[in-house]
Write an enzyme that holds these catalytic residues in place. Sequence first.
Site, PDB file in Angstrom:
ATOM      1  N   HIS A   1      -7.952  -4.520  -1.338  1.00 55.96           N
ATOM      2  CA  HIS A   1      -7.342  -5.827  -1.598  1.00 55.96           C
ATOM      3  C   HIS A   1      -8.151  -6.599  -2.632  1.00 55.96           C
ATOM      4  O   HIS A   1      -8.050  -7.808  -2.740  1.00 55.96           O
ATOM      5  CB  HIS A   1      -7.262  -6.641  -0.301  1.00 55.96           C
ATOM      6  CG  HIS A   1      -6.722  -5.869   0.846  1.00 55.96           C
ATOM      7  ND1 HIS A   1      -7.529  -5.261   1.773  1.00 55.96           N
ATOM      8  CD2 HIS A   1      -5.449  -5.558   1.182  1.00 55.96           C
ATOM      9  CE1 HIS A   1      -6.771  -4.626   2.660  1.00 55.96           C
ATOM     10  NE2 HIS A   1      -5.515  -4.782   2.318  1.00 55.96           N
TER      11      HIS A   1
ATOM     12  N   HIS B   1       0.807  -1.226   0.000  1.00 51.55           N
ATOM     13  CA  HIS B   1       0.000   0.000   0.000  1.00 51.55           C
ATOM     14  C   HIS B   1       0.833   1.266   0.000  1.00 51.55           C
ATOM     15  O   HIS B   1       0.339   2.334   0.360  1.00 51.55           O
ATOM     16  CB  HIS B   1      -0.906   0.014   1.234  1.00 51.55           C
ATOM     17  CG  HIS B   1      -1.859  -1.125   1.329  1.00 51.55           C
ATOM     18  ND1 HIS B   1      -2.817  -1.354   0.374  1.00 51.55           N
ATOM     19  CD2 HIS B   1      -1.997  -2.117   2.255  1.00 51.55           C
ATOM     20  CE1 HIS B   1      -3.525  -2.432   0.719  1.00 51.55           C
ATOM     21  NE2 HIS B   1      -3.034  -2.916   1.847  1.00 51.55           N
TER      22      HIS B   1
END
Lengths: 331, 331
Positions: free
Chosen positions: B218, B58
């Site tokens: 995700h 991320h």
Amino acid sequence: MALKKFINASEDLVEEMLEGFVAANSDKVEFRDERVLARKDAPVSDKVGLVTGGGSGHQPALIGYLGEGMFDAIAVGDIFAAPGFEPCYKAIKAADSGDGVLVTIGNYDGDKMYFGMAVDELKEEGHDVETIIINDDVLSSDDPENRRGIAGEIVVWKVAGALAEEGASLEKMKKLGEETLSKTRSAGVAHSPCIMPSSGEPSFEIGPNEMEIGVGHHGEPGIERVEMKSADETTDILMEHILADYSYEAGDDVLVIINGLGSTSLLEMKIVFKRVKEILDDKDISVYESWIGNFFTSMEMGGFSITLTQLTEETKRLIDAPVDAVQFPLP
Amino acid sequence: MALKKFINASEDLVEEMLEGFVAANSDKVEFRDERVLARKDAPVSDKVGLVTGGGSGHQPALIGYLGEGMFDAIAVGDIFAAPGFEPCYKAIKAADSGDGVLVTIGNYDGDKMYFGMAVDELKEEGHDVETIIINDDVLSSDDPENRRGIAGEIVVWKVAGALAEEGASLEKMKKLGEETLSKTRSAGVAHSPCIMPSSGEPSFEIGPNEMEIGVGHHGEPGIERVEMKSADETTDILMEHILADYSYEAGDDVLVIINGLGSTSLLEMKIVFKRVKEILDDKDISVYESWIGNFFTSMEMGGFSITLTQLTEETKRLIDAPVDAVQFPLP
């Protein structure tokens, strides 16, 4: 296949992007013309102006680098296309407080042509203007005259911008900018093109297992197309080209830029940096500073470039000098 | 098809990335364990510690937000996977100077489980620890308890981090962090997955003309799959969901985040911001501050999210407070 980009009509794209950019940063920047953005306080008294310009599609470059410590005014072109004569002319004029203007642009024909015409015209009108053409990409030609400018441009901009804030003369800025450029080398790789918003076509064609060494910011051909390699192998290839082209020596302090082209993750760039540092450590070359991130992109192109600059005490000071541009410093 | 990522062995990816990250930022951060990074000066005396943790992939979140004004220590998991008990335990301990620790994590089962165990254990050992679970994504569930944390997490981190530097108590940080979260809503969209480095598989499947409203960081399923739409149409959909879920009122000052998921360009995000501002202008809601960039990515996923936070005089001051984290401020 639909164009997977969040835009409206492609012919409005640059105008809408500029409007959004100015709205988000109205404390720092403003329009001076449809395709000219400037620091709100430009021209700044007792300071040489710093100007650039070029095609859109490279954000945060170019417009993100407007602000204290970097650019006073920027001429904006269409996606990957040079701005015309008028924006170039108006950008330089917007930056000139009477102390002159340094124009620093990449070595691309369109940018050189229109900025060249604008500089000639403004000189005739009595403005003091100098130009630096940036050509840091060692893989774009054996002849330095024909090399393109890529992420190494940012080093020249940072050094020249910091000098301008210190009150340096135009002559000094041109001299040290060119010296810094002469100590700067870049090399890049890409495995995926970006899609041109107007045509829906990729900026270059490449196979599903391939990457291309030396491909340019706009999809210009590189030197070699090879199978995808590991981060370390790829980094080794790029570093070999950089180190063969300039003699970075034991004891040197260098600035390292790992520049992402758009869709290559920071995660990958950090693995690349780890390898660059190992190579430099082996040669007793010291990383004085590292900039790792998406500084000069090609929309969603996949790939990265490495830039090294050999620093002096003076350029270290200028690299460290405060800067408050819209999008610099970066991650 | 080859994996088009610049990595070495996929099982070494997180370790190599962390090594590169620490090498590039050794003035600010250091390892405290294989999977625990901390500010070099942590634990900082007379300051409540601020801690987070979660999966990798991320960046610049999470590790880029280590540093003055944000995190003291962070527990690092594998790609999109929670860190285990030990990193969570050690990160909290590394951040505690005796003034307590605030743990702020996204509403994900694995993160909650391991941090929960670590917090219980450390409380038994006499540490003062509180937790905020962040759930800003309005499209992830009708029930706020089940909503995921996405880019709105950054607002809570910035506010809590600034409070900690001011010497606020743990109680005050938890209270204002939760109040800020209660005034924060996010909604996102994606049109392209990222490729998981271990398997080479996409994080979710999607057609060449489709985008998905509400898809998670995700690749968690969203609420609706539709044909690709324009920037304005897409922004209108996301803003409708946000504005239906919390009453942002005429006269409010808000923080707007346009967060890119990886391969969506800054150019597109500025067009989105332009539309968000038009919608807010129409409602007499004022954009106090805007953060536009790749703050919380999913590697090379294509898409973005919008976050709004209703600000108070106090949170405005904290949003503006100085911060010197590794990768914050951002473009």
